[in-house]
Scaffold this active site. Structure first.
Site, PDB file in Angstrom:
ATOM      1  N   SER A  28       0.789  -1.230   0.000  1.00 38.82           N
ATOM      2  CA  SER A  28       0.000   0.000   0.000  1.00 38.82           C
ATOM      3  C   SER A  28       0.820   1.278   0.000  1.00 38.82           C
ATOM      4  O   SER A  28       0.317   2.324  -0.401  1.00 38.82           O
ATOM      5  CB  SER A  28      -0.945   0.015   1.205  1.00 38.82           C
ATOM      6  OG  SER A  28      -0.211  -0.015   2.423  1.00 38.82           O
ATOM      7  N   HIS A  83      -5.383  -3.719  -2.415  1.00 36.94           N
ATOM      8  CA  HIS A  83      -5.045  -2.713  -3.423  1.00 36.94           C
ATOM      9  C   HIS A  83      -4.935  -3.281  -4.825  1.00 36.94           C
ATOM     10  O   HIS A  83      -4.644  -2.546  -5.770  1.00 36.94           O
ATOM     11  CB  HIS A  83      -3.757  -1.990  -3.029  1.00 36.94           C
ATOM     12  CG  HIS A  83      -3.949  -0.985  -1.944  1.00 36.94           C
ATOM     13  ND1 HIS A  83      -4.412   0.294  -2.179  1.00 36.94           N
ATOM     14  CD2 HIS A  83      -3.752  -1.073  -0.609  1.00 36.94           C
ATOM     15  CE1 HIS A  83      -4.486   0.953  -1.031  1.00 36.94           C
ATOM     16  NE2 HIS A  83      -4.098   0.146  -0.067  1.00 36.94           N
ATOM     17  N   LYS A 128     -12.151   0.364  -1.848  1.00 33.32           N
ATOM     18  CA  LYS A 128     -11.214   1.096  -2.711  1.00 33.32           C
ATOM     19  C   LYS A 128     -11.755   1.138  -4.132  1.00 33.32           C
ATOM     20  O   LYS A 128     -12.604   1.957  -4.443  1.00 33.32           O
ATOM     21  CB  LYS A 128      -9.824   0.459  -2.587  1.00 33.32           C
ATOM     22  CG  LYS A 128      -9.260   0.576  -1.170  1.00 33.32           C
ATOM     23  CD  LYS A 128      -7.914  -0.068  -1.023  1.00 33.32           C
ATOM     24  CE  LYS A 128      -7.304   0.182   0.354  1.00 33.32           C
ATOM     25  NZ  LYS A 128      -8.088  -0.372   1.480  1.00 33.32           N
TER      26      LYS A 128
END
Length: 393
Positions: A182, A210, A241
């Site tokens: 990240s 991610h 996300k």
């Protein structure tokens, strides 16, 4: 007169101010978009995890409104009592099919998914072999499990193999890595670690937060990107996300998911997602499955921005993803870079110790599919101006 037992925290905050590391929360005034109003200023937003621009996508908003009207504002209970709704089960079924696994359980956050799973599946008699740059939620889950923790240098599969080899053959072992890291934006050594897990009988776990919606076909993640389906026992993904909503999930075998239903404490003791959030996630899945061109726009923008930073001479580390750090060195220097960028119309948050190493403080940039080339060029021009001012280039 009572003495404040928390007065030491004031001293700690003063120390942060003296080091130039004290930060006030930036406040988003409107929607999470590529150019947004933050603290009353219009800025190109390079600090959001909203990779695909779905947080304000009309299809997601419409589904959320419709679900709230039909099913109410909240679920009213934890999943194991009265808070499991049909829409939660539908989301888990859709995610399992998307990730090509037998089953999925949805958690209230990616942090809860990681920490709750690691703590649930291991005991003090077991061992965890973890990349040194793994996410804080993995570290906390490892501590909660009370298992023996062994850390290997970042992406060093040979070192990981040596650790595993030296542990008792009969000891249960969990080998764990981020899919995409990240802070540095590089990709985990999945094929090599999967081979080690298979050789020594380890549980293989990947935190793909991610990578969800970013890597692999239709955004299925690094497991799909590296074609290691069936070789990863526990996959963690996020709904917060690229999916544009809220939550995390764990994908794996039916027995793994049934066990987490019974033993994962964040699942057991947290109220389930509001139906509007679950509906939003389903709408995001529809877009990933039927509009994959949105992911290519993300990568096109990523390549454009990375090249621009490299051409300017910035140190962007070893990033392989839309996460691109601009490394400034000392923490105070990174914060000065962040503040000057914001004043010039670009929001790129400063990151310093203890999140990253003391000499690796940076601003962390993330481009999205929603950015235009004009917005990204403006950001690059601003980086050029501020970088020269601070002697970074």
């Amino acid at each position: 007169m009572r003495t404040d037992p928390l007065s030491y925290l004031t001293t700690e905050l003063d120390n942060l101010r003296q080091q130039g590391l004290y930060r006030k929360l930036r406040v988003l005034d409107e929607r999470q978009e590529a150019t947004a109003s933050i603290d009353g200023r219009s800025v190109v937003n390079l600090s959001s995890n909203n990779y695909l621009g779905l947080a304000a996508h009309p299809k997601l908003v419409e589904r959320a409104i419709a679900a709230a009207k039909e099913f109410g504002a909240g679920s009213g209970s934890v999943r194991t009592i009265a808070g499991t709704m049909q829409i939660h089960m539908e989301l888990e079924r859709r995610l399992a099919a998307f990730k090509k696994t037998e089953a999925v359980v949805v958690f209230q956050s990616g942090f809860a998914a990681n920490a709750g799973t690691v703590a649930a599946v291991l005991t003090r008699d077991d061992a965890i072999i973890s990349d040194e740059l793994n996410h804080a939620s993995i570290i906390d889950g490892a501590r909660l499990s009370r298992a023996t923790i062994k850390v290997f240098p970042h992406k060093d599969a040979a070192a990981a193999r040596k650790i595993v080899q030296e542990l008792p053959a009969t000891q249960r072992k969990l080998l764990i890595t981020d899919g995409v890291f990240s802070m540095d934006g590089d990709v985990g050594a999945l094929p090599e670690l999967c081979a080690i897990a298979e050789e020594f009988g380890c549980i293989m776990m990947v935190d793909d937060a991610h990578a969800s919606g970013v890597f692999g076909k239709n955004g299925r993640g690094t497991i799909d990107h590296f074609a290691v389906h069936g070789r990863v026992d526990i996959q963690v993904g996020t709904l917060s996300k690229a999916m544009g909503a809220l939550g995390g999930y764990v994908a794996g075998s039916k027995d793994l998911i049934e066990f987490l239903y019974h033993r994962a404490r964040p699942f057991l003791f947290s109220t389930s997602h509001p139906p509007s959030v679950a509906a939003t996630c389903l709408a995001a899945l529809d877009i990933l499955e039927h509009e994959p061109e949105i992911i290519e726009r993300l990568w096109d923008n990523t390549r454009f921005f990375k090249k621009g930073l490299a051409d300017l001479g910035f140190d962007t580390g070893l990033s392989q993803s839309p996460i691109t750090p601009v490394i400034a060195g000392e923490g105070s220097r990174a914060m000065a870079l962040s503040d000057r960028l914001f004043a010039e119309g670009v929001f790129a948050q400063g990151i310093a110790y203890p999140t990253v190493a003391r000499d690796k403080a940076r601003v962390r940039t993330i481009v999205t599919a929603a950015h235009t080339k004009e917005e990204l060029q403006f950001a690059l021009d601003t980086f050029r101006k501020v970088g020269k001012e601070l002697s970074l280039i």
